[in-house]
Design a protein around this motif. Structure first.
Motif, PDB file in Angstrom:
ATOM      1  N   GLU A  93       8.255   8.835  -0.257  1.00 31.05           N
ATOM      2  CA  GLU A  93       7.284   7.751  -0.221  1.00 31.05           C
ATOM      3  C   GLU A  93       6.043   8.144  -1.006  1.00 31.05           C
ATOM      4  O   GLU A  93       5.790   9.329  -1.285  1.00 31.05           O
ATOM      5  CB  GLU A  93       6.930   7.361   1.201  1.00 31.05           C
ATOM      6  CG  GLU A  93       6.199   8.392   1.991  1.00 31.05           C
ATOM      7  CD  GLU A  93       5.866   7.944   3.409  1.00 31.05           C
ATOM      8  OE1 GLU A  93       4.800   8.343   3.909  1.00 31.05           O
ATOM      9  OE2 GLU A  93       6.656   7.202   4.025  1.00 31.05           O
ATOM     10  N   ILE A  94       5.272   7.106  -1.352  1.00 28.31           N
ATOM     11  CA  ILE A  94       4.012   7.306  -2.034  1.00 28.31           C
ATOM     12  C   ILE A  94       3.042   6.229  -1.586  1.00 28.31           C
ATOM     13  O   ILE A  94       3.429   5.082  -1.391  1.00 28.31           O
ATOM     14  CB  ILE A  94       4.178   7.309  -3.577  1.00 28.31           C
ATOM     15  CG1 ILE A  94       2.876   7.727  -4.266  1.00 28.31           C
ATOM     16  CG2 ILE A  94       4.669   5.948  -4.080  1.00 28.31           C
ATOM     17  CD1 ILE A  94       3.026   8.005  -5.754  1.00 28.31           C
ATOM     18  N   ARG A 121       6.079  11.917  -2.138  1.00 27.88           N
ATOM     19  CA  ARG A 121       6.268  12.985  -1.162  1.00 27.88           C
ATOM     20  C   ARG A 121       7.662  12.871  -0.535  1.00 27.88           C
ATOM     21  O   ARG A 121       8.066  11.780  -0.126  1.00 27.88           O
ATOM     22  CB  ARG A 121       5.243  12.881  -0.037  1.00 27.88           C
ATOM     23  CG  ARG A 121       3.818  13.081  -0.461  1.00 27.88           C
ATOM     24  CD  ARG A 121       2.834  12.852   0.694  1.00 27.88           C
ATOM     25  NE  ARG A 121       3.015  11.585   1.390  1.00 27.88           N
ATOM     26  CZ  ARG A 121       2.567  10.396   0.958  1.00 27.88           C
ATOM     27  NH1 ARG A 121       1.931  10.301  -0.184  1.00 27.88           N
ATOM     28  NH2 ARG A 121       2.770   9.300   1.671  1.00 27.88           N
ATOM     29  N   LEU A 122       8.334  13.995  -0.439  1.00 29.37           N
ATOM     30  CA  LEU A 122       9.601  14.056   0.296  1.00 29.37           C
ATOM     31  C   LEU A 122       9.249  14.072   1.780  1.00 29.37           C
ATOM     32  O   LEU A 122       8.570  14.991   2.242  1.00 29.37           O
ATOM     33  CB  LEU A 122      10.375  15.315  -0.099  1.00 29.37           C
ATOM     34  CG  LEU A 122      11.688  15.564   0.625  1.00 29.37           C
ATOM     35  CD1 LEU A 122      12.692  14.454   0.357  1.00 29.37           C
ATOM     36  CD2 LEU A 122      12.251  16.919   0.223  1.00 29.37           C
ATOM     37  N   THR A 144       0.814  -1.218   0.000  1.00 31.17           N
ATOM     38  CA  THR A 144       0.000   0.000   0.000  1.00 31.17           C
ATOM     39  C   THR A 144       0.848   1.268   0.000  1.00 31.17           C
ATOM     40  O   THR A 144       0.316   2.368  -0.078  1.00 31.17           O
ATOM     41  CB  THR A 144      -0.944   0.030   1.220  1.00 31.17           C
ATOM     42  OG1 THR A 144      -0.169  -0.040   2.417  1.00 31.17           O
ATOM     43  CG2 THR A 144      -1.937  -1.126   1.162  1.00 31.17           C
ATOM     44  N   ARG A 145       2.195   1.087   0.067  1.00 32.07           N
ATOM     45  CA  ARG A 145       3.095   2.236   0.088  1.00 32.07           C
ATOM     46  C   ARG A 145       4.462   1.792  -0.446  1.00 32.07           C
ATOM     47  O   ARG A 145       4.867   0.648  -0.263  1.00 32.07           O
ATOM     48  CB  ARG A 145       3.238   2.752   1.521  1.00 32.07           C
ATOM     49  CG  ARG A 145       4.131   3.945   1.692  1.00 32.07           C
ATOM     50  CD  ARG A 145       4.184   4.461   3.143  1.00 32.07           C
ATOM     51  NE  ARG A 145       4.542   3.446   4.117  1.00 32.07           N
ATOM     52  CZ  ARG A 145       3.687   2.820   4.937  1.00 32.07           C
ATOM     53  NH1 ARG A 145       2.405   3.117   4.919  1.00 32.07           N
ATOM     54  NH2 ARG A 145       4.099   1.915   5.792  1.00 32.07           N
ATOM     55  N   ILE A 146       5.146   2.725  -1.095  1.00 30.41           N
ATOM     56  CA  ILE A 146       6.531   2.482  -1.499  1.00 30.41           C
ATOM     57  C   ILE A 146       7.383   3.614  -0.923  1.00 30.41           C
ATOM     58  O   ILE A 146       6.971   4.771  -0.902  1.00 30.41           O
ATOM     59  CB  ILE A 146       6.727   2.467  -3.030  1.00 30.41           C
ATOM     60  CG1 ILE A 146       5.804   1.478  -3.705  1.00 30.41           C
ATOM     61  CG2 ILE A 146       8.174   2.120  -3.371  1.00 30.41           C
ATOM     62  CD1 ILE A 146       5.948   1.482  -5.225  1.00 30.41           C
ATOM     63  N   GLU A 147       8.579   3.248  -0.497  1.00 30.01           N
ATOM     64  CA  GLU A 147       9.532   4.223   0.035  1.00 30.01           C
ATOM     65  C   GLU A 147      10.833   4.099  -0.751  1.00 30.01           C
ATOM     66  O   GLU A 147      11.099   3.073  -1.388  1.00 30.01           O
ATOM     67  CB  GLU A 147       9.775   3.953   1.519  1.00 30.01           C
ATOM     68  CG  GLU A 147      10.322   2.552   1.764  1.00 30.01           C
ATOM     69  CD  GLU A 147      10.165   2.049   3.190  1.00 30.01           C
ATOM     70  OE1 GLU A 147       9.336   2.584   3.944  1.00 30.01           O
ATOM     71  OE2 GLU A 147      10.888   1.106   3.533  1.00 30.01           O
TER      72      GLU A 147
END
Length: 161
Positions: free
Chosen positions: A158-159, A138-139, A115-118
């Motif tokens: 991340e997004i 986003r930074l 559900t998220r990537i960093e």
């Protein structure tokens, strides 16, 4: 000039990935000899024990030559993926390859159930950071560090997927 293709990472790509990362980062950023072994360790860990349902890597090729890479690995928690080893050779830039590689990684992460990537990078990678921002990343952190023999501004992005 042939079309650019993306294919799955193969362990035979390891030497190329380590060498190109070390050479390009030394040339472009002034990184010392500690960067290549870091990349080698990331790849060795991936080869030794990645979960193909949740982790993958891709190599971009054109005219039979490797020109770029990206990988998606497990992140810090079960919901998070990590983008790693994002590289485009200078002669391959400006053809939309960064967009394709980033899209491939993010699409895989969605399918794999994240559900998220960093990701972790440096401010000096302006083109990559601009691409992340364009995609909606986003930074989330930025701070000065001394890494690989140089002073850098380390960044975390991340997004949500």
């Amino acid at each position: 000039m042939e079309k650019i293709t993306l294919r799955p990472f193969d362990p035979d790509d390891t030497e190329w990935l380590v060498t190109r990362h070390a050479e390009l980062y030394a040339l472009d950023e002034g990184f010392d000899g500690t960067f290549g072994p870091l990349v080698a360790g990331i790849i060795a860990d991936f080869v030794a024990g990645h979960d193909p349902a949740r982790e993958a890597g891709w190599i971009a090729e054109q005219d039979g030559a490797r020109i770029g890479s990206v990988s998606c690995t497990k992140g810090k928690d079960p919901a998070s993926a990590r983008l790693r080893l994002f590289l485009i050779l200078p002669e391959a830039r400006g053809q939309g390859l960064g967009h394709r590689l980033l899209d491939r990684c993010m699409s895989f992460a969605r399918i794999a159930g994240y559900t998220r990537i960093e990701l972790w990078t440096h401010e000096s990678h302006r083109a990559a950071c601009a691409l992340y921002a364009k995609f909606g990343w986003r930074l989330v952190d930025s701070h000065p560090v001394r890494s690989f023999g140089v002073d850098l501004i380390e960044q975390s992005w991340e997004i949500d997927l």
